[in-house]
Enzyme design. Structure first.
Site, PDB file in Angstrom:
ATOM      1  N   CYS A 288       0.830  -1.206   0.000  1.00 15.88           N
ATOM      2  CA  CYS A 288       0.000   0.000   0.000  1.00 15.88           C
ATOM      3  C   CYS A 288       0.871   1.265   0.000  1.00 15.88           C
ATOM      4  CB  CYS A 288      -0.979  -0.031   1.169  1.00 15.88           C
ATOM      5  SG  CYS A 288      -2.376   1.095   0.963  1.00 15.88           S
ATOM      6  N   HIS A 374      -4.100  -5.009   0.164  1.00 19.38           N
ATOM      7  CA  HIS A 374      -3.721  -5.517   1.480  1.00 19.38           C
ATOM      8  C   HIS A 374      -3.806  -7.042   1.475  1.00 19.38           C
ATOM      9  CE1 HIS A 374      -3.736  -1.749   4.065  1.00 19.38           C
ATOM     10  NE2 HIS A 374      -4.101  -1.325   2.862  1.00 19.38           N
ATOM     11  N   GLU A 376      -2.790  -8.935   3.710  1.00 24.27           N
ATOM     12  CA  GLU A 376      -3.146  -9.399   5.060  1.00 24.27           C
ATOM     13  C   GLU A 376      -4.628  -9.241   5.346  1.00 24.27           C
ATOM     14  OE1 GLU A 376      -3.029  -5.041   5.526  1.00 24.27           O
ATOM     15  OE2 GLU A 376      -1.871  -6.509   4.395  1.00 24.27           O
TER      16      GLU A 376
END
Length: 401
Positions: A288, A374, A376
């Protein structure tokens, strides 16, 4: 103790529009960039995501708080948003792990919000006119909101990373929630999805995470892949990182405009040996804001999106394989596709299928890979968690050369 009385509150936008509702959270005011998120669940993770620093968050899903607050789902040590605006908040949540209501959570942490407003109208206004500043004030004092907006500095002119990043380096040993079901499932997925099925028979990799607003699930994801994780402040020098002798570096997400972060850009250039042939580079994963900073280090430019990408349903295509992933996003800036660096070995690896924005870069000679999304998640789909597996595999392969 949280208050049981909830009076009127309003949100005023810089275009002159006003949305009146009732108080949600703390009885105070706030000013920030108003943004919306399209995820249907995950408000706990959203509230504690450091990438929301300086922003007033508007979920598009109408009912917020129905499963309450479970502090084990936090993504940082505190609530990060400047304000929270919802269509309706639930004051009687139903979940066995719920510890409090969304109103109590915000109030206890001193964060103001507004409930009972037309969040669909706010979202349509932002999609049409673009993101804008907004002010939350208690009562019906529109003049006070206007004055607050006039006195406020534009979001993009401020360094929000300094407000959310750690001030001291620290070793990550988990957040005390390692025995939870999400943590156990993360570990199982990391073992099943990895290209290296014998990952735990290797020595632990030393990973330096430079914190621009890191989410805990990034740290959890690296730890689950047999990594020893050390987190460094955003203003860390290249020499301090090298002193740790890391096998790899993760550049975290974070809030704000990457154009105001010249110091970290120079640090990235040095760590990646971008002025050399890559012989002294350290394998790096930028996520990001980390992706945007790497792009700047490579010579690219960034720009502010009209209303940003925030939600768990963004389609991203891997140009190397043609595969499309549903991904989680939280960013208001992007890499300019018309000003990409003309450097040997640098290529675009991922694009967003909604608007063709750059979602990933690679510089193989210097061991760099980046993603705008993202991997995650938290909240969001797990489709792209394999990015961490690819990063770990690339480190081990590079170390055998």
């Amino acid at each position: 103790m949280p208050s049981s009385s909830r009076g009127s509150t309003l949100l005023a936008l810089s275009d002159g529009s006003v949305f009146r509702g009732r108080r949600l959270g703390a009885e105070t005011g706030s000013v920030g960039l108003v943004v919306f998120n399209t995820s249907m669940t995950g408000y706990e993770e959203m509230l504690t995501d450091p990438s929301y620093g300086g922003q007033i968050l508007v979920p598009t899903y109408p009912l917020i708080g129905n499963y309450g607050i479970n502090l084990k789902d936090a993504e940082s040590k505190r609530i990060q948003v400047k304000g929270f605006v919802v269509r309706d908040d639930c004051d009687a949540p139903s979940h066995p792990h719920s510890e409090m209501t969304i109103h109590e959570y915000l109030e206890t942490n001193g964060i103001p919000g507004v409930s009972g407003v037309d969040t669909r109208a706010i979202t349509r206004r932002i999609r049409s006119a673009g993101v804008m500043m907004g002010a939350i004030v208690q009562g019906e004092d529109h003049a006070a909101a206007t004055a607050a907006l006039e006195a406020a500095q534009w979001y993009g002119d401020q360094n929000w990373v300094d407000e959310v990043a750690t001030e001291e380096e620290f070793d990550w040993h988990g957040d005390g929630n390692d025995g939870t079901r999400p943590a156990a499932e993360l570990l199982i997925r990391s073992q099943r999805a990895g290209t290296d099925t014998s990952i735990n028979r290797h020595r632990p990799l030393r990973i330096a995470v430079i914190d621009f607003g890191v989410k805990w699930n990034i740290l959890r994801s690296m730890m689950a892949r047999n990594c020893q994780v050390k987190v460094f402040p955003c203003d860390v020098s290249a020499s301090e990182v090298r002193a740790f002798k890391p096998d790899g570096i993760v550049l975290s997400p974070g809030p704000g405009d990457p154009a105001v972060l010249d110091g970290p850009v120079e640090t990235i250039r040095e760590l990646s040996d971008l002025d050399g042939d890559g012989a002294n580079s350290i394998p790096t994963l930028g996520i990001c804001l980390g992706h945007q900073l790497v792009a700047r280090a490579l010579g690219a430019d960034t720009f502010m999106l009209h209303f940003g990408h925030r939600g768990g349903n963004q389609p991203v295509q891997d140009l190397r394989t043609g595969r499309v992933y549903v991904t989680a996003h939280n960013h208001g800036y992007a890499v300019d596709p018309d000003k990409l660096p003309d450097r040997p070995g640098v290529k675009v690896t991922h694009i967003n299928l909604n608007d063709n924005t750059v979602e990933g870069l690679a510089d193989e000679p210097h061991g760099i890979m980046t993603i705008q999304f993202h991997s995650e998640a938290s909240p969001g789909p797990h489709d792209s968690e394999m990015i961490f597996d690819q990063f770990v595999a690339s480190i081990r392969q590079r170390s055998t050369r």
